[in-house]
Design an enzyme around this catalytic site. Sequence first.
Site, PDB file in Angstrom:
ATOM      1  N   HIS A 122      47.476   4.463 -10.880  1.00 11.85           N
ATOM      2  CA  HIS A 122      46.339   3.769 -10.269  1.00 11.85           C
ATOM      3  C   HIS A 122      46.025   4.395  -8.918  1.00 11.85           C
ATOM      4  CE1 HIS A 122      46.367  -0.355 -12.413  1.00 11.85           C
ATOM      5  NE2 HIS A 122      46.808   0.579 -13.216  1.00 11.85           N
ATOM      6  N   ARG A 147      43.690   6.496 -12.848  1.00 15.99           N
ATOM      7  CA  ARG A 147      42.656   5.463 -12.951  1.00 15.99           C
ATOM      8  C   ARG A 147      42.082   5.308 -11.554  1.00 15.99           C
ATOM      9  NH1 ARG A 147      42.997  -1.078 -13.922  1.00 15.99           N
ATOM     10  NH2 ARG A 147      43.096  -1.151 -11.679  1.00 15.99           N
ATOM     11  N   TYR A 159      38.513  -6.673  -7.133  1.00 20.81           N
ATOM     12  CA  TYR A 159      39.779  -6.773  -7.843  1.00 20.81           C
ATOM     13  C   TYR A 159      40.217  -5.376  -8.277  1.00 20.81           C
ATOM     14  CZ  TYR A 159      43.337  -7.761 -11.210  1.00 20.81           C
ATOM     15  OH  TYR A 159      44.532  -7.763 -11.876  1.00 20.81           O
ATOM     16  N   ASP A 211      38.431   1.164 -14.976  1.00 15.99           N
ATOM     17  CA  ASP A 211      38.540  -0.180 -15.555  1.00 15.99           C
ATOM     18  C   ASP A 211      37.407  -1.053 -15.018  1.00 15.99           C
ATOM     19  OD1 ASP A 211      39.370  -2.586 -16.585  1.00 15.99           O
ATOM     20  OD2 ASP A 211      41.408  -2.490 -15.784  1.00 15.99           O
ATOM     21  N   HIS A 213      37.033  -4.273 -15.967  1.00 17.92           N
ATOM     22  CA  HIS A 213      37.513  -5.661 -15.942  1.00 17.92           C
ATOM     23  C   HIS A 213      36.510  -6.651 -16.539  1.00 17.92           C
ATOM     24  CE1 HIS A 213      41.273  -4.967 -14.018  1.00 17.92           C
ATOM     25  NE2 HIS A 213      40.727  -4.258 -13.078  1.00 17.92           N
ATOM     26  N   GLU A 237      37.289   1.334 -19.489  1.00 20.17           N
ATOM     27  CA  GLU A 237      38.111   0.241 -20.022  1.00 20.17           C
ATOM     28  C   GLU A 237      37.434  -1.118 -19.844  1.00 20.17           C
ATOM     29  OE1 GLU A 237      41.995   0.404 -18.266  1.00 20.17           O
ATOM     30  OE2 GLU A 237      42.245  -1.768 -18.435  1.00 20.17           O
ATOM     31  N   GLU A 263      43.685  -5.194 -23.582  1.00 25.61           N
ATOM     32  CA  GLU A 263      44.840  -5.697 -22.827  1.00 25.61           C
ATOM     33  C   GLU A 263      44.926  -7.223 -22.892  1.00 25.61           C
ATOM     34  OE1 GLU A 263      43.895  -3.972 -18.943  1.00 25.61           O
ATOM     35  OE2 GLU A 263      43.681  -5.998 -18.144  1.00 25.61           O
ATOM     36  N   ARG A 284      44.839  -1.301 -26.299  1.00 23.23           N
ATOM     37  CA  ARG A 284      45.581  -1.505 -25.052  1.00 23.23           C
ATOM     38  C   ARG A 284      46.637  -2.608 -25.111  1.00 23.23           C
ATOM     39  NH1 ARG A 284      45.774   0.395 -20.523  1.00 23.23           N
ATOM     40  NH2 ARG A 284      45.087  -1.363 -19.259  1.00 23.23           N
ATOM     41  N   ASP A 317      52.577  -6.561 -13.653  1.00 22.32           N
ATOM     42  CA  ASP A 317      52.871  -7.897 -14.177  1.00 22.32           C
ATOM     43  C   ASP A 317      53.459  -7.883 -15.591  1.00 22.32           C
ATOM     44  OD1 ASP A 317      49.705  -7.482 -13.936  1.00 22.32           O
ATOM     45  OD2 ASP A 317      50.067  -8.567 -15.796  1.00 22.32           O
ATOM     46  N   GLU A 340      49.857   3.419 -19.414  1.00 21.01           N
ATOM     47  CA  GLU A 340      49.571   3.040 -18.023  1.00 21.01           C
ATOM     48  C   GLU A 340      50.873   2.890 -17.230  1.00 21.01           C
ATOM     49  OE1 GLU A 340      47.488  -0.683 -17.679  1.00 21.01           O
ATOM     50  OE2 GLU A 340      47.077  -0.400 -15.554  1.00 21.01           O
ATOM     51  N   TRP A 403      35.678 -12.566 -15.613  1.00 22.43           N
ATOM     52  CA  TRP A 403      36.824 -12.226 -14.830  1.00 22.43           C
ATOM     53  C   TRP A 403      36.718 -10.810 -14.371  1.00 22.43           C
ATOM     54  CZ3 TRP A 403      41.027  -9.278 -14.090  1.00 22.43           C
ATOM     55  CH2 TRP A 403      41.982  -9.841 -13.234  1.00 22.43           C
TER      56      TRP A 403
HETATM   57  O1  KDG Z   1      46.192  -2.691 -15.544  1.00 19.17           O
HETATM   58  C1  KDG Z   1      45.061  -3.017 -15.887  1.00 19.17           C
HETATM   59  O2  KDG Z   1      44.305  -2.305 -16.523  1.00 19.17           O
HETATM   60  C2  KDG Z   1      44.577  -4.353 -15.533  1.00 19.17           C
HETATM   61  O3  KDG Z   1      43.442  -4.659 -15.830  1.00 19.17           O
HETATM   62  C3  KDG Z   1      45.519  -5.263 -14.862  1.00 19.17           C
HETATM   63  C4  KDG Z   1      45.238  -6.706 -15.188  1.00 19.17           C
HETATM   64  O4  KDG Z   1      44.162  -7.144 -14.476  1.00 19.17           O
HETATM   65  C5  KDG Z   1      46.435  -7.567 -14.891  1.00 19.17           C
HETATM   66  O5  KDG Z   1      47.489  -7.126 -15.675  1.00 19.17           O
HETATM   67  C6  KDG Z   1      46.155  -9.021 -15.155  1.00 19.17           C
HETATM   68  O6  KDG Z   1      47.352  -9.728 -15.139  1.00 19.17           O
HETATM   69 MG    MG Z   2      42.666  -3.298 -17.332  1.00 17.13          MG
END
Ligand code: KDG
Ligand code: MG
Length: 403
Positions: A122, A147, A159, A211, A213, A237, A263, A284, A317, A340, A403
């Site tokens: 990242h 990324r 974010y 990404d 999101h 993504e 994801e 993902r 996470d 990732e 989100w």
């Molecule tokens: O790693 C990524 O591509 C993400 O989008 C991270 C997420 O937002 C995150 O894991 C949410 O818990």
């Molecule tokens: Mg993501």
Amino acid sequence: MKIQDAYLIVTSPGRNFVTLKIVTESGIHGIGDATLNGREMAVVAYLEEHVIPALIGRDASRIEDIWHYLYRGAYWRRGPVTMSAISAVDVALWDIKAKAAGMPLYQLLGGKSRERVMTYAHCTGKDIDACLEEVDKHVKLGYRAVRVQAGVPGIPTIYGVAKREGERYEPADSAIPAEHVWSTEKYLNHVPKLFAAVRERFGDDLHVLHDVHHRLTPIEAARLGKEVEPYHLFWLEDCVPAENQESFRLIRQHTTTPLAVGEVFNSIHDYRELLENQWIDYIRTPLSHGGGITHVRRIADLAALYHVRTGFHGPTDLSPVCLGAAIHFDTWVPNFGIQEHMPHEEITEQVFHHDYRFEDGHFLVGETPGHGVDIDEELAKKYPYKRASLPVNRLEDGTLWHW
Ligand SMILES: O=C(O)C(=O)C[C@H](O)[C@H](O)CO
Ligand SMILES: [Mg+2]
């Protein structure tokens, strides 16, 4: 090989993690990641109240049967809480089976399809220049893929962009969800400039990912995909929320930018239309949310029919248990794409010791029997759970946004 005991370890070394440990009568134990970011205790309750009591006394070697017992048998199928719980059981059982066989997990899956696993880092910055410096740093660390997410002029907090330079971002950063402001117009006008700058400075060889999101509508995503085409992204993504899979037909009709999704998916059924219509290029879903190895390998096999490759979610996470198991899966799976990698904090790595290694932009799988990750339960006790939430997003007029 009867299951004698199973219990959860909830700990917060740097951030919250939920780990399921299954112990067999023969003394072999296995662990699985049950972390569902921001909803951790829902999975804890599901496992403790509804799953663990039914596991005791079962034969740990019957992974397939236990999977169906927990999936079909529950009546209430699918969903992130259920599937995270099933994932943790499944990965712990594969860990046990591989340990009992005296083999690293990738050998049980079918052996190595590659020597090493390409991973992406990242790179975030408050603006384009700060972002380019982060890319430079990661290229020097050996990464072949990055990324790239930058702050957008006029949007105060984005974010996925670290609060302070050089730091990683924390997805769940406050006890009650923080509220962010979002402007699609400002974002869409800015992103092509970011990728123009990345290509100009780093040339054509670096793999570049981005990404979104889930924040665009299908036609906006189509515009973005089209506008970044000259910069040859590795993938774009989560460009739209994916409940309506038909959205991807429209996006696909407009752009050749490769698309990554999944994801937040937790089942093969979430992918069916996307794969059968060849609307996406990368899947993902991580092993800790998609029903573990038993189910995610079915998704990967279905994807392979359509030339779609894996690109597993791997943020901080998901615990090192999930990452460790993923590296075995990545080493084996024929249609691997990329993995990732958001490095865990030092204290996380002390609680979860592992034998996978990062070298030259790739992960190298370990040879320890099992998935090669274990937990220091005594140390874990020093870091109690702290409630933490992901942020929410509002448009500039206050409308709650995707989100
Ligand atoms: O790693 C990524 O591509 C993400 O989008 C991270 C997420 O937002 C995150 O894991 C949410 O818990
Ligand atoms: Mg993501």
